[in-house]
Design an enzyme around this catalytic site. Structure first.
Site, mmCIF file in Angstrom:
data_model
loop_
_atom_site.group_PDB
_atom_site.id
_atom_site.type_symbol
_atom_site.label_atom_id
_atom_site.label_comp_id
_atom_site.label_asym_id
_atom_site.label_seq_id
_atom_site.Cartn_x
_atom_site.Cartn_y
_atom_site.Cartn_z
ATOM 1 N N ASP A 170 2.651 -11.461 -1.852
ATOM 2 C CA ASP A 170 2.611 -11.442 -3.323
ATOM 3 C C ASP A 170 3.927 -11.068 -3.969
ATOM 4 O OD1 ASP A 170 -0.568 -10.177 -2.693
ATOM 5 O OD2 ASP A 170 -0.188 -12.080 -3.705
ATOM 6 N N HIS A 217 0.969 -3.539 3.593
ATOM 7 C CA HIS A 217 -0.120 -4.414 4.037
ATOM 8 C C HIS A 217 -0.914 -3.674 5.101
ATOM 9 C CE1 HIS A 217 -2.235 -7.962 5.545
ATOM 10 N NE2 HIS A 217 -1.864 -8.559 4.418
HETATM 11 C C1 SDX Z 1 -2.963 -9.160 -0.070
HETATM 12 O O1 SDX Z 1 -5.682 -8.118 3.901
HETATM 13 C C2 SDX Z 1 -5.001 -9.157 3.667
HETATM 14 O O2 SDX Z 1 -4.710 -9.961 4.543
HETATM 15 C C3 SDX Z 1 -4.613 -9.364 2.205
HETATM 16 C C4 SDX Z 1 -3.680 -10.530 1.908
HETATM 17 C C5 SDX Z 1 -4.350 -11.871 2.152
HETATM 18 O O3 SDX Z 1 -3.630 -12.867 2.348
HETATM 19 O O4 SDX Z 1 -5.600 -11.934 2.057
HETATM 20 O O5 SDX Z 1 -2.506 -10.447 2.720
HETATM 21 C C6 SDX Z 1 -3.260 -10.535 0.439
HETATM 22 O O6 SDX Z 1 -3.840 -8.535 -0.593
HETATM 23 C C7 SDX Z 1 -1.605 -8.560 0.154
HETATM 24 C C8 SDX Z 1 -1.495 -7.081 -0.360
HETATM 25 C C9 SDX Z 1 -1.268 -7.122 -1.864
HETATM 26 N N1 SDX Z 1 -1.393 -5.757 -2.443
HETATM 27 C C10 SDX Z 1 -0.298 -5.117 -2.892
HETATM 28 O O7 SDX Z 1 0.845 -5.548 -2.797
HETATM 29 C C11 SDX Z 1 -0.628 -3.791 -3.573
HETATM 30 C C12 SDX Z 1 0.356 -2.712 -3.094
HETATM 31 N N2 SDX Z 1 0.039 -2.427 -1.698
HETATM 32 C C13 SDX Z 1 -0.789 -1.274 -1.414
HETATM 33 O O8 SDX Z 1 -1.815 -1.077 -2.350
HETATM 34 C C14 SDX Z 1 -1.208 -1.214 0.060
HETATM 35 O O9 SDX Z 1 -0.072 -1.409 0.793
HETATM 36 C C15 SDX Z 1 -2.290 -2.132 0.584
HETATM 37 C C16 SDX Z 1 -3.541 -2.043 -0.228
HETATM 38 C C17 SDX Z 1 -1.831 -3.542 0.609
HETATM 39 C C18 SDX Z 1 -2.594 -1.699 2.008
HETATM 40 O O10 SDX Z 1 -3.103 -0.418 1.932
HETATM 41 P P1 SDX Z 1 -3.589 0.370 3.252
HETATM 42 O O11 SDX Z 1 -3.458 -0.455 4.464
HETATM 43 O O12 SDX Z 1 -4.921 0.977 2.965
HETATM 44 O O13 SDX Z 1 -2.487 1.455 3.410
HETATM 45 P P2 SDX Z 1 -2.600 2.908 2.843
HETATM 46 O O14 SDX Z 1 -3.057 2.855 1.429
HETATM 47 O O15 SDX Z 1 -3.369 3.726 3.810
HETATM 48 O O16 SDX Z 1 -1.059 3.341 2.826
HETATM 49 C C19 SDX Z 1 -0.472 3.952 3.956
HETATM 50 C C20 SDX Z 1 0.631 4.816 3.370
HETATM 51 C C21 SDX Z 1 0.132 5.761 2.278
HETATM 52 O O17 SDX Z 1 1.029 6.870 2.255
HETATM 53 P P3 SDX Z 1 0.622 8.233 3.089
HETATM 54 O O18 SDX Z 1 -0.772 8.611 2.629
HETATM 55 O O19 SDX Z 1 0.671 7.838 4.549
HETATM 56 O O20 SDX Z 1 1.701 9.245 2.706
HETATM 57 O O21 SDX Z 1 1.604 3.982 2.718
HETATM 58 C C22 SDX Z 1 1.610 4.265 1.322
HETATM 59 C C23 SDX Z 1 0.325 4.987 1.002
HETATM 60 O O22 SDX Z 1 0.492 5.838 -0.125
HETATM 61 N N3 SDX Z 1 1.684 2.964 0.638
HETATM 62 C C24 SDX Z 1 2.448 2.727 -0.416
HETATM 63 C C25 SDX Z 1 2.268 1.363 -0.699
HETATM 64 N N4 SDX Z 1 1.411 0.837 0.170
HETATM 65 C C26 SDX Z 1 1.043 1.836 1.000
HETATM 66 N N5 SDX Z 1 3.245 3.533 -1.155
HETATM 67 C C27 SDX Z 1 3.884 2.944 -2.189
HETATM 68 N N6 SDX Z 1 3.771 1.638 -2.522
HETATM 69 C C28 SDX Z 1 2.968 0.815 -1.805
HETATM 70 N N7 SDX Z 1 2.852 -0.475 -2.124
#
Ligand code: SDX
Length: 438
Positions: free
Chosen positions: A372, A314
């Site tokens: 989720d 998140h």
């Molecule tokens: C919702 O914003 C809100 O409040 C949203 C929400 C709401 O109520 O409105 O809470 C609802 O959208 C919840 C999130 C649902 N999405 C998912 O579950 C999809 C999977 N999650 C990821 O796509 C991700 O965690 C996000 C999109 C939710 C957040 O992404 P960020 O904040 O942009 O984080 P990032 O992509 O910069 O990740 C940081 C690191 C990265 O690795 P490095 O580059 O540091 O090596 O963490 C890794 C990412 O690759 N990472 C993950 C991951 N999420 C982040 N790696 C594997 N699996 C994941 N799920």
């Protein structure tokens, strides 16, 4: 609304090494959470823009509706903790809280519920919109289309400068979303639309419109209605997330509320946002067995693999999403009440969570289950098709969207949102006629 009504003497100073000039910008405190550096004058004073793609460090507005402490896993709606609201309140009471700022008195609650109840039907002509879609259209495609079309039917609530018309539009959107979503499901399965009933609660009405048929009485399970109501509370609002920011940006141009909410629905649909609940179920089904979990954990950690652990991570929560805690508890309660023992997907999800939370990759990046991760398992146990999961999220989030939209429009300092950019394209060059292009 004047940003940070309390006068602030604190400020931050920085020196522009390219000119040697120093600049001072006010540091504004909120009632909770990080202070903000007021950079509204930055471009005028320095000639520079800030640069923050994804808005990881940017406050887009001042708001009094929802507060999140991502490090502590805290979520407050108008100051009330989400776990207390989920335990003691109901969705329409939370709608009143978000929209009007306070928990309602008994008479206010009765009036608010009656106001919503009287807007659950849609104009009969809207019925025909559905027939323009293929039966296998994704429900979110239907929601985008039908909700965007509402402005064509409710001309008496389009003046965004009239607080009364804004409230009528807000009531209509909150009240009609369950009807529109349930009818998207009925259309997909070829069953007749079921009209809302005024003798049912908000959650009962939705389940009745989803699963009743004209052939026989359908009694809504009180257990499922309670679980649905709690899920609606958990998804109601969440500060300036992608879809809420979309609604605010669309609304900042003066677009009508129905168009703004349709924009929010479109943004929510993405798998990185509200579409994640559907993606979690798809992922768990793809994993299938506990012994395949390590294979998918490895994929999630592999930078060359686009696969991410859906329902994990998140932008704000660097701790357990408090909604996921309540959702997991609700999951067990619903499955127990339904007599669903040993739901394999729940077992798989819990094992996946256990393994991930012990893995340094997830621990170092503070990746925890989010709202989720468990919601889809409950929806599936309730008989809701996977394709409708995100539409359900939209039904719940509508109150958050309209509350944030009202807060923005009623702010006398509100102006159109218009971000700038870091331009790295071609520098000026003269037109080359076709014959000279080689
Ligand atoms: C919702 O914003 C809100 O409040 C949203 C929400 C709401 O109520 O409105 O809470 C609802 O959208 C919840 C999130 C649902 N999405 C998912 O579950 C999809 C999977 N999650 C990821 O796509 C991700 O965690 C996000 C999109 C939710 C957040 O992404 P960020 O904040 O942009 O984080 P990032 O992509 O910069 O990740 C940081 C690191 C990265 O690795 P490095 O580059 O540091 O090596 O963490 C890794 C990412 O690759 N990472 C993950 C991951 N999420 C982040 N790696 C594997 N699996 C994941 N799920």
């Amino acid at each position: 609304m004047s940003v940070n009504s309390g006068a602030s003497k604190e400020s931050v100073t920085f020196t522009d090494n390219s000119t040697g000039k120093s600049f001072n910008f006010p540091l504004l405190p909120g009632t909770m959470g990080p202070k903000v550096i007021d950079t509204r004058a930055l471009y005028g004073e320095t000639g520079h823009f800030t640069y923050d793609p994804g808005y990881t460090s940017t406050g887009s507005c001042e708001s009094k509706i929802t507060f999140i402490d991502g490090d502590k896993g805290v979520l407050l709606h108008r100051g009330y903790p989400i776990d207390q609201l989920a335990e003691h309140s109901d969705h329409l009471e939370v709608c009143h809280l978000l929209l009007k700022g306070e928990l309602p008195t008994a008479s206010e609650k009765e009036k608010f519920e009656d106001g919503i109840r009287r807007h659950t039907m849609v104009h009969e002509q809207i019925n025909y919109f559905y027939r323009g879609f293929r039966r296998d259209a994704h429900p979110m495609a239907v929601m985008c289309g039908v909700v965007g079309a509402l402005s064509a039917f409710y001309h008496d609530s389009l003046d965004i400068n009239d607080p009364q018309q804004r409230m009528i539009a807000s009531f209509r959107l909150i009240a009609k979303m369950p009807t529109i979503a349930a009818w998207a499901y009925k259309y997909a399965i070829g069953q007749p639309f079921i009209y809302p009933r005024n003798d049912l609660s908000f959650a009962e009405n939705f389940l009745h419109m989803m699963f009743a048929t004209p052939c026989e009485p359908y009694n809504v399970s009180p257990v499922l209605a309670k679980a649905m109501d709690r899920i609606l509370i958990l998804h109601a609002d969440h500060e300036q997330n992608a879809s809420t920011s979309t609604v605010r940006l669309a609304g900042s141009s003066g677009a009508n509320p129905y168009a703004c909410i349709a924009a929010g629905i479109a943004s929510l649909w993405g798998p990185a946002h509200g579409g994640a609940n559907e993606a979690v179920l798809t992922m768990l089904t793809q994993i299938g067995r506990k012994d395949r979990i390590p294979e998918f954990i490895a994929k999630a950690k592999d930078k060359n693999d686009p696969f991410r652990l859906m329902g994990f991570g998140h932008r704000v929560y660097k701790n357990y999403d408090p909604r996921a805690t309540v959702m997991q508890k609700t999951c067990h309660e619903v499955l127990d009440d339904l007599g669903v023992r040993d739901e394999p997907l729940l077992e798989l999800a819990m094992e996946l969570e256990r393994i991930a939370l012990e893995d340094p990759y997830f621990v170092e990046r503070k990746l925890y289950p989010n709202v989720d991760f468990y919601s889809g398992i409950i929806f599936r146990a309730m008989g809701i098709p996977v394709s409708l999961f995100t539409a359900l999220f939209a039904v719940a989030r509508t109150v958050g969207w309209v509350s944030q939209w009202n807060e923005m429009i009623s702010d006398p300092e509100q102006k159109i949102g218009r971000p700038r950019q870091l331009y790295t394209g071609a520098t000026p060059r003269d037109y080359v006629p076709l014959h000279a292009r080689g």
